[in-house]
Write a protein that holds these residues in place. Structure first.
Motif, PDB file in Angstrom:
ATOM      1  N   HIS A  92      -5.408   6.669  -0.669  1.00  0.00           N
ATOM      2  CA  HIS A  92      -4.783   5.454  -0.135  1.00  0.00           C
ATOM      3  C   HIS A  92      -5.033   4.328  -1.136  1.00  0.00           C
ATOM      4  O   HIS A  92      -6.185   3.999  -1.443  1.00  0.00           O
ATOM      5  CB  HIS A  92      -5.386   5.112   1.225  1.00  0.00           C
ATOM      6  N   ALA A 151       5.685  -2.953  -4.382  1.00  0.00           N
ATOM      7  CA  ALA A 151       5.490  -1.885  -3.385  1.00  0.00           C
ATOM      8  C   ALA A 151       6.260  -0.617  -3.774  1.00  0.00           C
ATOM      9  O   ALA A 151       5.690   0.478  -3.750  1.00  0.00           O
ATOM     10  CB  ALA A 151       5.861  -2.376  -1.992  1.00  0.00           C
ATOM     11  N   PRO A 152       7.549  -0.710  -4.151  1.00  0.00           N
ATOM     12  CA  PRO A 152       8.247   0.505  -4.593  1.00  0.00           C
ATOM     13  C   PRO A 152       7.627   1.105  -5.864  1.00  0.00           C
ATOM     14  O   PRO A 152       7.597   2.330  -6.029  1.00  0.00           O
ATOM     15  CB  PRO A 152       9.680   0.036  -4.856  1.00  0.00           C
ATOM     16  N   SER A 207      -4.150   0.362  -2.169  1.00  0.00           N
ATOM     17  CA  SER A 207      -3.596  -0.906  -1.682  1.00  0.00           C
ATOM     18  C   SER A 207      -3.853  -2.014  -2.697  1.00  0.00           C
ATOM     19  O   SER A 207      -4.795  -1.952  -3.478  1.00  0.00           O
ATOM     20  CB  SER A 207      -4.191  -1.288  -0.322  1.00  0.00           C
ATOM     21  N   MET A 241       4.438   1.077  -6.713  1.00  0.00           N
ATOM     22  CA  MET A 241       3.252   1.823  -6.293  1.00  0.00           C
ATOM     23  C   MET A 241       3.638   3.201  -5.762  1.00  0.00           C
ATOM     24  O   MET A 241       2.957   4.191  -6.040  1.00  0.00           O
ATOM     25  CB  MET A 241       2.484   1.051  -5.210  1.00  0.00           C
ATOM     26  N   LYS A 242       4.712   3.268  -5.005  1.00  0.00           N
ATOM     27  CA  LYS A 242       5.166   4.545  -4.442  1.00  0.00           C
ATOM     28  C   LYS A 242       5.628   5.518  -5.534  1.00  0.00           C
ATOM     29  O   LYS A 242       5.568   6.726  -5.353  1.00  0.00           O
ATOM     30  CB  LYS A 242       6.274   4.314  -3.425  1.00  0.00           C
ATOM     31  N   ARG A 243       6.070   5.002  -6.684  1.00  0.00           N
ATOM     32  CA  ARG A 243       6.447   5.859  -7.819  1.00  0.00           C
ATOM     33  C   ARG A 243       5.240   6.234  -8.675  1.00  0.00           C
ATOM     34  O   ARG A 243       5.203   7.309  -9.269  1.00  0.00           O
ATOM     35  CB  ARG A 243       7.492   5.164  -8.698  1.00  0.00           C
ATOM     36  N   GLU A 263       0.823  -1.201   0.000  1.00  0.00           N
ATOM     37  CA  GLU A 263       0.000   0.000   0.000  1.00  0.00           C
ATOM     38  C   GLU A 263       0.856   1.249   0.000  1.00  0.00           C
ATOM     39  O   GLU A 263       2.025   1.215   0.378  1.00  0.00           O
ATOM     40  CB  GLU A 263      -0.967   0.006   1.170  1.00  0.00           C
ATOM     41  N   THR A 264       0.246   2.341  -0.447  1.00  0.00           N
ATOM     42  CA  THR A 264       0.909   3.635  -0.450  1.00  0.00           C
ATOM     43  C   THR A 264      -0.150   4.724  -0.344  1.00  0.00           C
ATOM     44  O   THR A 264      -1.334   4.474  -0.575  1.00  0.00           O
ATOM     45  CB  THR A 264       1.783   3.817  -1.713  1.00  0.00           C
TER      46      THR A 264
END
Length: 163
Positions: free
Chosen positions: A116, A140-141, A118, A143-145, A8-9
């Motif tokens: 949010h 996960a990384p 996920s 998603m953060k980008r 998630e991010t």
């Protein structure tokens, strides 16, 4: 029994939750989901069964590795929650993952809307450790980008609609 791995991010957009919901949910995935390491880009959307905002609607995302995935909307509760399930994964991921679920939540916060996002991946029997590793190291990384540019698009569209 299937095991699952979650990623998630969160990002904040200067918009209302309704504006964020209306932009982030139906955003064109070919513009925001590039190739990253072993993760293929979304190159096209096919067979979409209507506006991307209604429970039951489906679409096929074509991927740069020659595979595809099917998305089906399961929840559409404007302006706070949007979710879809992913199925029919292809290539290596298809051998490892039985399915996935993505959820988007939109909540008013000071300065705008918290977005949010996920993902929950359901590994095939015996593949949980490998799927967990792939999700932690790559998804996960990723998603953060990916989410911050979507938040910027939310702000751009919200500003345009406000003027």
């Amino acid at each position: 029994m299937n095991t699952f791995t979650r990623a998630e991010t969160v990002a904040v957009a200067m918009s209302t939750p309704k504006q964020a919901y209306e932009v982030a949910g139906p955003v064109d995935p070919t513009k925001f989901y590039p190739k990253s390491g072993p993760l293929p880009a979304v190159t096209a959307v096919r067979d979409q069964t209507g506006a991307w905002d209604t429970v039951g609607h489906t679409r096929k995302l074509l991927l740069s590795d020659g595979g595809h995935v099917i998305e089906t909307i399961t929840d559409a509760q404007s302006p706070s929650f949007f979710a879809y399930e992913l199925s029919d994964f292809q290539k290596l991921f298809g051998a490892l993952v039985a399915g996935a679920r993505a959820e988007w939540r939109f909540e008013a916060v000071a300065g705008g809307t918290s977005i949010h996002w996920s993902y929950e991946f359901h590994a095939r029997r015996g593949c949980g450790i490998l799927v967990g590793l792939i999700v932690r190291l790559f998804w996960a990384p990723y998603m953060k980008r990916v989410l911050p540019p979507i938040a910027v698009e939310v702000e751009r569209v919200a500003a345009r609609r406000s003027s």
